[in-house]
Design an enzyme around this catalytic site. Structure first.
Site, PDB file in Angstrom:
ATOM      1  N   ASP A 183       0.826  -1.212   0.000  1.00  0.00           N
ATOM      2  CA  ASP A 183       0.000   0.000   0.000  1.00  0.00           C
ATOM      3  C   ASP A 183       0.858   1.260   0.000  1.00  0.00           C
ATOM      4  O   ASP A 183       0.676   2.153  -0.806  1.00  0.00           O
ATOM      5  CB  ASP A 183      -0.997   0.002   1.177  1.00  0.00           C
ATOM      6  CG  ASP A 183      -0.346  -0.290   2.526  1.00  0.00           C
ATOM      7  OD1 ASP A 183       0.890  -0.451   2.603  1.00  0.00           O
ATOM      8  OD2 ASP A 183      -1.094  -0.359   3.523  1.00  0.00           O
ATOM      9  N   ASP A 231       7.041   3.810   3.413  1.00  0.00           N
ATOM     10  CA  ASP A 231       7.332   4.929   4.304  1.00  0.00           C
ATOM     11  C   ASP A 231       8.832   4.903   4.621  1.00  0.00           C
ATOM     12  O   ASP A 231       9.645   5.374   3.830  1.00  0.00           O
ATOM     13  CB  ASP A 231       6.450   4.792   5.553  1.00  0.00           C
ATOM     14  CG  ASP A 231       6.607   5.957   6.507  1.00  0.00           C
ATOM     15  OD1 ASP A 231       6.918   7.071   6.051  1.00  0.00           O
ATOM     16  OD2 ASP A 231       6.405   5.764   7.723  1.00  0.00           O
ATOM     17  N   SER A 232       9.229   4.314   5.747  1.00  0.00           N
ATOM     18  CA  SER A 232      10.667   4.201   6.034  1.00  0.00           C
ATOM     19  C   SER A 232      11.347   3.256   5.044  1.00  0.00           C
ATOM     20  O   SER A 232      12.540   3.376   4.771  1.00  0.00           O
ATOM     21  CB  SER A 232      10.889   3.684   7.462  1.00  0.00           C
ATOM     22  OG  SER A 232      10.543   2.322   7.544  1.00  0.00           O
ATOM     23  N   ASP A 276      -5.147   1.895   7.072  1.00  0.00           N
ATOM     24  CA  ASP A 276      -5.892   2.024   8.327  1.00  0.00           C
ATOM     25  C   ASP A 276      -5.234   2.983   9.296  1.00  0.00           C
ATOM     26  O   ASP A 276      -4.039   3.282   9.214  1.00  0.00           O
ATOM     27  CB  ASP A 276      -6.000   0.658   9.007  1.00  0.00           C
ATOM     28  CG  ASP A 276      -4.654   0.229   9.623  1.00  0.00           C
ATOM     29  OD1 ASP A 276      -3.656   0.172   8.877  1.00  0.00           O
ATOM     30  OD2 ASP A 276      -4.611  -0.014  10.843  1.00  0.00           O
ATOM     31  N   ARG A 293     -10.342   1.469   6.592  1.00  0.00           N
ATOM     32  CA  ARG A 293      -9.887   0.820   5.355  1.00  0.00           C
ATOM     33  C   ARG A 293     -10.940   0.883   4.263  1.00  0.00           C
ATOM     34  O   ARG A 293     -10.639   0.783   3.080  1.00  0.00           O
ATOM     35  CB  ARG A 293      -9.551  -0.651   5.623  1.00  0.00           C
ATOM     36  CG  ARG A 293      -8.399  -0.873   6.598  1.00  0.00           C
ATOM     37  CD  ARG A 293      -8.021  -2.356   6.589  1.00  0.00           C
ATOM     38  NE  ARG A 293      -7.231  -2.755   7.743  1.00  0.00           N
ATOM     39  CZ  ARG A 293      -5.909  -2.633   7.821  1.00  0.00           C
ATOM     40  NH1 ARG A 293      -5.251  -2.111   6.812  1.00  0.00           N
ATOM     41  NH2 ARG A 293      -5.263  -3.033   8.885  1.00  0.00           N
TER      42      ARG A 293
HETATM   43  P1  IMP Z   1       7.625   1.264   6.451  1.00  0.00           P
HETATM   44  O1  IMP Z   1       8.112  -0.070   6.890  1.00  0.00           O
HETATM   45  O2  IMP Z   1       8.027   2.373   7.390  1.00  0.00           O
HETATM   46  O3  IMP Z   1       7.935   1.610   5.021  1.00  0.00           O
HETATM   47  O4  IMP Z   1       6.060   1.258   6.626  1.00  0.00           O
HETATM   48  C1  IMP Z   1       5.239   0.665   5.723  1.00  0.00           C
HETATM   49  C2  IMP Z   1       4.025   0.069   6.425  1.00  0.00           C
HETATM   50  O5  IMP Z   1       3.526   0.915   7.465  1.00  0.00           O
HETATM   51  C3  IMP Z   1       2.933  -0.065   5.409  1.00  0.00           C
HETATM   52  O6  IMP Z   1       2.849  -1.410   5.035  1.00  0.00           O
HETATM   53  C4  IMP Z   1       1.699   0.399   6.126  1.00  0.00           C
HETATM   54  O7  IMP Z   1       1.015  -0.736   6.596  1.00  0.00           O
HETATM   55  C5  IMP Z   1       2.152   1.177   7.310  1.00  0.00           C
HETATM   56  N1  IMP Z   1       1.970   2.627   7.079  1.00  0.00           N
HETATM   57  C6  IMP Z   1       2.947   3.533   6.872  1.00  0.00           C
HETATM   58  N2  IMP Z   1       2.439   4.755   6.698  1.00  0.00           N
HETATM   59  C7  IMP Z   1       1.092   4.636   6.780  1.00  0.00           C
HETATM   60  C8  IMP Z   1      -0.002   5.576   6.662  1.00  0.00           C
HETATM   61  O8  IMP Z   1       0.151   6.793   6.431  1.00  0.00           O
HETATM   62  N3  IMP Z   1      -1.246   5.050   6.816  1.00  0.00           N
HETATM   63  C9  IMP Z   1      -1.475   3.733   7.073  1.00  0.00           C
HETATM   64  N4  IMP Z   1      -0.485   2.839   7.162  1.00  0.00           N
HETATM   65  C10 IMP Z   1       0.791   3.270   7.036  1.00  0.00           C
HETATM   66 MG    MG Z   2       1.173  -2.518   5.254  1.00  0.00          MG
END
Ligand code: IMP
Ligand code: MG
Length: 185
Positions: free
Chosen positions: A111, A114-115, A170, A176
């Site tokens: 979806d 982010d990081s 979510d 969702r």
């Molecule tokens: P990452 O590991 O920091 O890249 O985060 C990715 C995961 O965090 C995604 O699979 C999402 O499930 C969740 N996530 C990150 N940002 C958001 C947001 O703004 N809304 C909802 N879920 C998020």
């Molecule tokens: Mg996710």
């Protein structure tokens, strides 16, 4: 090319009710991604394997799957952090994958990146299963907080540094079902 959104998007779903990305705009973009993916994989001789990252990517994956004009299979993985006190990189992965992925063309479906930790960890695990190719489709890219480099091969939208909900994403398990994508703050 992904659509790039600017910081002028509305701040709060409850105050404005205005979507950062409307369902109509999402539908157009997802169909374009489906066409691009179908074109890029048109030469493969086995069905494409979509590996959907639960739970947030399910809505995107359902629409993306129906935008494809090539044969595709559907599999799932779930990433969960270990209990409190561990670092973000330590993910427990639950696979719900029926067949071997060796020599298969695998497209991860996420979806939002982010990081980048989630997708980076899943990618590392998937590579061990020796797929013929491994690429990533992500509906949303929020580069502001990227901590590990991630290549997003098929990207829907680049969004500003705001938490978003809707279209599968979510907040505390809720929202969702919203057909568009809204900013929470
Ligand atoms: P990452 O590991 O920091 O890249 O985060 C990715 C995961 O965090 C995604 O699979 C999402 O499930 C969740 N996530 C990150 N940002 C958001 C947001 O703004 N809304 C909802 N879920 C998020
Ligand atoms: Mg996710």
């Amino acid at each position: 090319m992904p659509e790039v959104l600017t910081q002028t998007a509305p701040a709060r779903v409850e105050s404005t009710g205005k979507a950062m990305i409307t369902s109509a705009r999402i539908a157009r973009r997802v169909h374009a991604l489906g066409r691009q993916i179908s074109h890029d994989y048109s030469g493969i001789d086995t069905p494409l394997v979509l590996v959907v990252i639960l739970k947030g990517a399910t809505v995107f994956a359902a629409d993306l799957l129906r935008s494809l004009s090539i044969p595709a299979e559907l599999e799932f993985v779930r990433a969960a952090s270990y209990g409190s006190g561990t670092t973000r990189g330590e993910l427990r992965l639950a696979h719900m994958i029926d067949g071997p992925l060796v020599d298969r063309h695998v497209l991860l479906v996420e979806d939002i990146v982010d990081s980048g930790h989630t997708v980076a960890a899943i990618t590392r695990r998937m590579r061990r299963l020796r797929p013929a190719s491994l690429r990533l489709a992500a509906l949303l890219d929020r580069p502001a907080r990227r901590a590990v480099p991630v290549t997003i091969d098929f990207k829907g939208f680049v969004i500003p540094d705001r938490f978003v909900i809707g279209y599968g994403l979510d907040y505390a398990g809720l929202y969702r079902e919203l057909p568009g994508i809204y900013s929470l703050g």
